[in-house]
Design a protein around this motif. Sequence first.
Motif, short mmCIF file in Angstrom:
data_model
loop_
_atom_site.label_atom_id
_atom_site.label_comp_id
_atom_site.label_asym_id
_atom_site.label_seq_id
_atom_site.Cartn_x
_atom_site.Cartn_y
_atom_site.Cartn_z
N ILE A 31 11.28 -2.44 -21.75
CA ILE A 31 10.87 -2.12 -20.30
C ILE A 31 11.72 -3.93 -19.76
N ASP A 32 12.57 -4.68 -19.35
CA ASP A 32 12.06 -5.20 -18.00
C ASP A 32 13.21 -4.85 -17.81
N LEU A 33 13.78 -5.56 -16.10
CA LEU A 33 13.75 -5.45 -14.78
C LEU A 33 15.23 -5.97 -14.93
N ARG A 34 16.09 -6.20 -16.43
CA ARG A 34 17.68 -6.33 -16.14
C ARG A 34 17.82 -5.84 -17.70
N VAL A 46 19.20 -3.28 -10.46
CA VAL A 46 19.04 -2.29 -9.76
C VAL A 46 18.33 -0.54 -10.69
N ALA A 47 18.77 -1.18 -11.11
CA ALA A 47 18.92 0.13 -12.43
C ALA A 47 17.08 -0.01 -13.18
N GLY A 48 16.67 -1.15 -13.50
CA GLY A 48 15.65 -1.55 -14.27
C GLY A 48 14.59 -1.23 -13.24
N VAL A 49 14.79 -1.35 -11.61
CA VAL A 49 14.11 -0.47 -10.91
C VAL A 49 13.65 0.88 -10.56
N PHE A 50 14.51 1.36 -10.92
CA PHE A 50 15.32 2.58 -10.91
C PHE A 50 13.62 3.46 -12.60
N ILE A 51 14.24 2.54 -13.27
CA ILE A 51 13.96 3.18 -14.77
C ILE A 51 11.93 2.90 -14.89
N ILE A 52 11.98 1.92 -13.63
CA ILE A 52 10.23 1.73 -14.37
C ILE A 52 9.35 2.84 -13.27
N LYS A 53 10.40 3.05 -12.24
CA LYS A 53 9.54 3.46 -11.47
C LYS A 53 9.84 5.31 -11.37
N ASP A 54 11.01 6.12 -11.53
CA ASP A 54 11.79 7.67 -12.69
C ASP A 54 11.00 7.63 -13.72
N LYS A 55 10.44 6.48 -14.70
CA LYS A 55 10.54 6.91 -15.95
C LYS A 55 10.96 7.89 -16.94
N PRO A 56 12.23 8.10 -16.89
CA PRO A 56 12.96 8.99 -17.95
C PRO A 56 12.53 8.57 -19.64
N ARG A 71 0.63 -1.23 0.00
CA ARG A 71 0.03 0.22 -0.30
C ARG A 71 0.99 1.03 -0.14
N VAL A 72 2.11 1.11 0.31
CA VAL A 72 2.39 2.59 0.15
C VAL A 72 3.31 2.57 -0.50
N LEU A 73 4.42 1.56 -1.20
CA LEU A 73 4.06 1.97 -1.79
C LEU A 73 3.23 2.07 -4.02
N ASP A 74 2.47 1.57 -3.31
CA ASP A 74 0.57 2.07 -4.52
C ASP A 74 0.98 3.38 -4.63
N ARG A 75 0.66 4.07 -2.62
CA ARG A 75 0.44 5.51 -2.99
C ARG A 75 1.39 6.14 -3.79
N ARG A 76 2.77 5.82 -3.38
CA ARG A 76 3.94 6.66 -4.44
C ARG A 76 4.02 6.20 -5.49
N GLY A 77 2.70 5.80 -5.99
CA GLY A 77 2.69 5.49 -7.55
C GLY A 77 3.93 5.29 -7.99
N PHE A 78 4.63 4.26 -7.49
CA PHE A 78 5.16 2.60 -8.36
C PHE A 78 4.81 1.55 -9.38
N ASP A 79 5.65 1.47 -10.23
CA ASP A 79 4.97 1.08 -11.46
C ASP A 79 4.30 -0.50 -10.70
N ARG A 80 3.41 -0.82 -11.96
CA ARG A 80 2.97 -2.55 -10.94
C ARG A 80 4.00 -4.06 -11.17
N THR A 81 5.21 -2.90 -12.33
CA THR A 81 6.69 -4.56 -12.17
C THR A 81 6.95 -4.65 -10.71
N VAL A 82 6.74 -3.09 -10.63
CA VAL A 82 7.75 -2.82 -9.01
C VAL A 82 6.91 -3.42 -7.46
N LEU A 83 6.01 -3.50 -8.05
CA LEU A 83 4.72 -4.32 -6.86
C LEU A 83 5.12 -5.79 -6.75
N SER A 84 4.97 -6.37 -8.29
CA SER A 84 4.58 -7.80 -8.54
C SER A 84 6.68 -8.36 -7.48
#
Length: 296
Positions: free
Chosen positions: A144-147, A115-125, A48-61
Amino acid sequence: MHSVVLQTTIDGLVDAFAGYLTNAIGFLVGFVATYLVGRFVLVPLVRRVLDRRGFDRTVLSLVDSVMGALVVVFALSIGFMSAGFPRFLTAAATLGGALALAVGFAAQDLVGNFVAGVFIIKDKPFEVGDWIEWNGNAGRVEDIDLRVSRVRTFDNERVTVPNGDLANNAITNPVAYDTLRQKFVFGIGYDDDIDHATDCILEEAEGIDGILDDPAPSVRVTELGDSAVGLQSRFWIDEPDRSDFVRVRSAYVQAVKERFDEEGIDMPYVHRQLTGEVEVLESVADDGDASAAAEN
C-alpha cells in the motif's frame, strides 16, 4: 570643497552599508527564530497529536516532510518581512499561488490518489496480506503506497490499482473478521425427499475439517428451478484465508456429491433439446428447382 564631497560620499556609503546590514540581520533573525520554533516546537507537536490518534508511520513520515517544507517557506517569508521587503513577499506569494493553481489543475488525479492513499492508510479498510475484491477483481494486497496499491491476483498477476479507485468504490474484505460464512446451492430432483437430502448435507458438513460446529451449518430451500429444487447450505469457516476457503468448499461439495450418489438422490441439470424437420428445407429447395425448370 573636495573634502566636503568626499565626506558626503563616505557618509552615504556608511548609511547604505548600515541599511543593508540591518536588513540582513533582520532577515537572519526572523528566519532563524521562525525556523527554530517551527522545527522544534510545531512539527513535534503535530506529530504527537497524530501519533496519539493512531495514524500509520507512513502518514507520520509524510507529515514530517510536508511540515518541514512549510516551516522553511514560512521562515523565509518572516525573514523577508523582517528585512523590510514586503513587496518581494507579495510577489513571491502571487507567483506561488499561480504555480500552485496550475499544478493543481494538471495533477488532479495524482493529488486525488495521494489523498486517497492517506485515508486508506488511516482508516485501514484492508491491510497488506488481506484478500480483497473490488469491481469484479480479486487478489491479495502486497503493498500500500501513498499513490497506488499493488495486488497479486490468484493467477499470480500483479495489478497496480490507483488508490482513488479503492477509496471511491465498494471493497469486499472477506478476511476482515475471524470467521467467514459461505453458501452453496445443491440441486435435487422434485421426486427426492428434501428432509433426507438435508440430513445428508448436514452430516457431510460435520465431517469436513475446517467447517465450524459453532455456528452450526444450516440448509434452506431457496429455489424451485425448472428441473431441480435448490437447497442452500450455509456453513462457517475459521481464519478465512483464500486457500482455506477454496480447499474447504471443494472438499465439502465433493463429499455431498458422493453421498448423494450413494443415497440415490438425483442431482438434475438443465438440458435442452433442439428439434426440427430437415424435410421443410428440402421441400423449399425442390419447389425452387421446379420453378426454375418451368421457366426454362
